[in-house]
Write a protein that holds these residues in place. Structure first.
Motif, PDB file in Angstrom:
ATOM      1  N   PRO A  98      88.035   3.379 -49.874  1.00  0.00           N
ATOM      2  CA  PRO A  98      88.026   4.114 -51.149  1.00  0.00           C
ATOM      3  C   PRO A  98      87.021   3.574 -52.162  1.00  0.00           C
ATOM      4  O   PRO A  98      86.418   4.354 -52.908  1.00  0.00           O
ATOM      5  CB  PRO A  98      89.466   3.958 -51.658  1.00  0.00           C
ATOM      6  CG  PRO A  98      90.024   2.791 -50.918  1.00  0.00           C
ATOM      7  CD  PRO A  98      89.349   2.775 -49.592  1.00  0.00           C
ATOM      8  N   THR A  99      86.817   2.270 -52.185  1.00  0.00           N
ATOM      9  CA  THR A  99      85.851   1.697 -53.124  1.00  0.00           C
ATOM     10  C   THR A  99      84.433   2.114 -52.756  1.00  0.00           C
ATOM     11  O   THR A  99      83.629   2.481 -53.625  1.00  0.00           O
ATOM     12  CB  THR A  99      85.955   0.164 -53.138  1.00  0.00           C
ATOM     13  OG1 THR A  99      87.274  -0.224 -53.529  1.00  0.00           O
ATOM     14  CG2 THR A  99      84.944  -0.447 -54.094  1.00  0.00           C
ATOM     15  N   ALA A 100      84.135   2.057 -51.462  1.00  0.00           N
ATOM     16  CA  ALA A 100      82.807   2.456 -51.002  1.00  0.00           C
ATOM     17  C   ALA A 100      82.561   3.937 -51.278  1.00  0.00           C
ATOM     18  O   ALA A 100      81.470   4.321 -51.735  1.00  0.00           O
ATOM     19  CB  ALA A 100      82.652   2.156 -49.512  1.00  0.00           C
ATOM     20  N   VAL A 101      83.550   4.766 -51.006  1.00  0.00           N
ATOM     21  CA  VAL A 101      83.407   6.207 -51.231  1.00  0.00           C
ATOM     22  C   VAL A 101      83.198   6.501 -52.712  1.00  0.00           C
ATOM     23  O   VAL A 101      82.319   7.291 -53.094  1.00  0.00           O
ATOM     24  CB  VAL A 101      84.639   6.966 -50.694  1.00  0.00           C
ATOM     25  CG1 VAL A 101      84.592   8.428 -51.112  1.00  0.00           C
ATOM     26  CG2 VAL A 101      84.706   6.851 -49.172  1.00  0.00           C
ATOM     27  N   ALA A 102      84.008   5.876 -53.566  1.00  0.00           N
ATOM     28  CA  ALA A 102      83.877   6.105 -55.001  1.00  0.00           C
ATOM     29  C   ALA A 102      82.511   5.655 -55.506  1.00  0.00           C
ATOM     30  O   ALA A 102      81.896   6.325 -56.350  1.00  0.00           O
ATOM     31  CB  ALA A 102      84.985   5.362 -55.748  1.00  0.00           C
ATOM     32  N   THR A 103      82.027   4.545 -54.982  1.00  0.00           N
ATOM     33  CA  THR A 103      80.726   4.035 -55.418  1.00  0.00           C
ATOM     34  C   THR A 103      79.599   4.932 -54.927  1.00  0.00           C
ATOM     35  O   THR A 103      78.608   5.149 -55.636  1.00  0.00           O
ATOM     36  CB  THR A 103      80.519   2.593 -54.925  1.00  0.00           C
ATOM     37  OG1 THR A 103      81.641   1.790 -55.297  1.00  0.00           O
ATOM     38  CG2 THR A 103      79.257   1.990 -55.531  1.00  0.00           C
ATOM     39  N   LEU A 104      79.730   5.456 -53.716  1.00  0.00           N
ATOM     40  CA  LEU A 104      78.737   6.399 -53.212  1.00  0.00           C
ATOM     41  C   LEU A 104      78.694   7.656 -54.080  1.00  0.00           C
ATOM     42  O   LEU A 104      77.616   8.194 -54.357  1.00  0.00           O
ATOM     43  CB  LEU A 104      79.047   6.777 -51.759  1.00  0.00           C
ATOM     44  CG  LEU A 104      78.734   5.718 -50.694  1.00  0.00           C
ATOM     45  CD1 LEU A 104      79.299   6.144 -49.345  1.00  0.00           C
ATOM     46  CD2 LEU A 104      77.224   5.489 -50.585  1.00  0.00           C
ATOM     47  N   LEU A 105      79.858   8.117 -54.512  1.00  0.00           N
ATOM     48  CA  LEU A 105      79.913   9.280 -55.406  1.00  0.00           C
ATOM     49  C   LEU A 105      79.205   8.973 -56.716  1.00  0.00           C
ATOM     50  O   LEU A 105      78.479   9.820 -57.267  1.00  0.00           O
ATOM     51  CB  LEU A 105      81.358   9.695 -55.661  1.00  0.00           C
ATOM     52  CG  LEU A 105      82.108  10.305 -54.472  1.00  0.00           C
ATOM     53  CD1 LEU A 105      83.578  10.502 -54.807  1.00  0.00           C
ATOM     54  CD2 LEU A 105      81.477  11.631 -54.065  1.00  0.00           C
ATOM     55  N   TYR A 106      79.393   7.768 -57.234  1.00  0.00           N
ATOM     56  CA  TYR A 106      78.704   7.374 -58.462  1.00  0.00           C
ATOM     57  C   TYR A 106      77.194   7.322 -58.243  1.00  0.00           C
ATOM     58  O   TYR A 106      76.417   7.805 -59.085  1.00  0.00           O
ATOM     59  CB  TYR A 106      79.203   6.004 -58.927  1.00  0.00           C
ATOM     60  CG  TYR A 106      78.382   5.440 -60.062  1.00  0.00           C
ATOM     61  CD1 TYR A 106      78.553   5.881 -61.365  1.00  0.00           C
ATOM     62  CD2 TYR A 106      77.394   4.473 -59.820  1.00  0.00           C
ATOM     63  CE1 TYR A 106      77.778   5.391 -62.401  1.00  0.00           C
ATOM     64  CE2 TYR A 106      76.620   3.972 -60.855  1.00  0.00           C
ATOM     65  CZ  TYR A 106      76.815   4.435 -62.141  1.00  0.00           C
ATOM     66  OH  TYR A 106      76.030   3.946 -63.161  1.00  0.00           O
TER      67      TYR A 106
END
Length: 324
Positions: A241-249
């Motif tokens: 989830p952290t990686a996905v959220a950061t990719l979205l950012y």
């Protein structure tokens, strides 16, 4: 209808009054904000790599793909599809080159960081663009650049060296020769994308231009990343989830929003001025590292950051604003 202006590189002179152009200063502010957003990208990439085994090329592909989805959604919501079609029909080759140059800049920069280290990659990739544009302008005019042109560029480049050398990791990567070549290519691609995007920015809406260029970049980077994953047997996806959220950012903020700000600013600001203003990127990166990671910039780095800020503050737009 927006009027398309001929493409010229116009440099700031002390006789140019920015008060004559009510929107010119806001254009420079937008470009500066784009540099600040790009400055948060390094930490974001680091966070992704700490939580998922994704290569820099794969991260870059996700970044452009996510940005394309965000931009297309915005384009449809604001009913600017006709503007995108007008742009793609009138300037298909230039749009393709701008998009490919943008993708090339990202891919080569990330590769350079891995090969030669952050400091050398940043100084060469970001520092080459203003040098190139100043040289091109001098060759075009067949005259040595005036001090009003050289002083902000020299101050900003000096600040860039000081900030880059005193923040983050100064370690040299495993392939310095290839890394330097990649950084040179990255800087040249960045300069080309900015120069070629300048006239389009004055004739079309920033959203349409950003969407077109980003979509072309995604079309180039996504297949390249898939091939890279197959060759290196690396990971192509992540559920962290952290990686996905950061990719979205990375996609929404440092790509979609940042490039919209760049092209919106180029409506009233020359490309030569823009590449100096975006040297705020390493300043923002150093500040983020200090706040989030507790890294100390040191006196030389602080002085370098101040030099960049003074150089950007001294810039004028260099062009008159577009008219509707």
């Amino acid at each position: 209808m927006l009027q398309t202006y001929p493409h010229t590189l116009v440099y700031w002179s002390p006789t140019l009054s920015t008060s004559s152009y009510p929107h010119a200063r806001s254009g420079l502010v937008k470009i500066s904000l784009a540099g600040v957003l790009w400055g948060t990208g390094g930490l974001a990439v680091q966070i992704v790599r700490e939580h998922a085994p994704l290569s820099p090329l794969t991260i870059s592909a996700y970044r452009t793909a996510i940005a394309t989805v965000v931009l297309l959604g915005s384009l449809l919501a604001l009913r600017q599809g006709a503007e995108l079609r007008r742009l793609a029909t009138a300037h298909p080759r230039r749009v393709a080159v701008v998009g490919l140059a943008t993708a090339t800049y990202q891919a080569l920069y990330f590769s350079s960081v891995v090969a030669v280290g952050v400091t050398v990659a940043t100084v060469i990739a970001l520092g080459l663009a203003p040098v190139l544009l100043t040289t091109v302008g001098a060759a075009r005019d067949r005259a040595w650049p005036r001090s009003a042109t050289l002083l902000p560029v020299a101050a900003a480049l000096t600040g860039l060296v000081l900030v880059s050398a005193t923040s983050g990791s100064g370690a040299t990567g495993p392939h310095p020769g290839l890394g330097v070549l990649a950084a040179l290519g990255s800087g040249a691609a960045y300069a080309a994308a900015t120069v070629l995007g300048e006239p389009l920015a004055r004739g079309y809406t920033p959203l349409a231009l950003t969407t077109a260029a980003t979509a072309v970049g995604a079309a180039a980077l996504v297949p390249a990343a898939l091939i890279g994953v197959q060759l290196e047997a690396g990971a192509a996806t992540t559920a962290d989830p952290t990686a996905v959220a950061t990719l979205l950012y990375l996609g929404a903020a440092t790509m979609a929003l940042a490039y919209w700000l760049l092209y919106a600013g180029l409506r009233t600001t020359s490309s030569a001025t823009a590449v100096v203003a975006t040297l705020l990127e390493p300043v923002a990166a150093a500040l983020v590292a200090a706040v989030v990671l507790g890294e100390r910039l040191g006196a030389p780095g602080v002085f370098g950051a101040a030099l960049i800020l003074v150089a950007v503050a001294s810039l004028g737009p260099g062009v008159s604003p577009s008219r509707s």
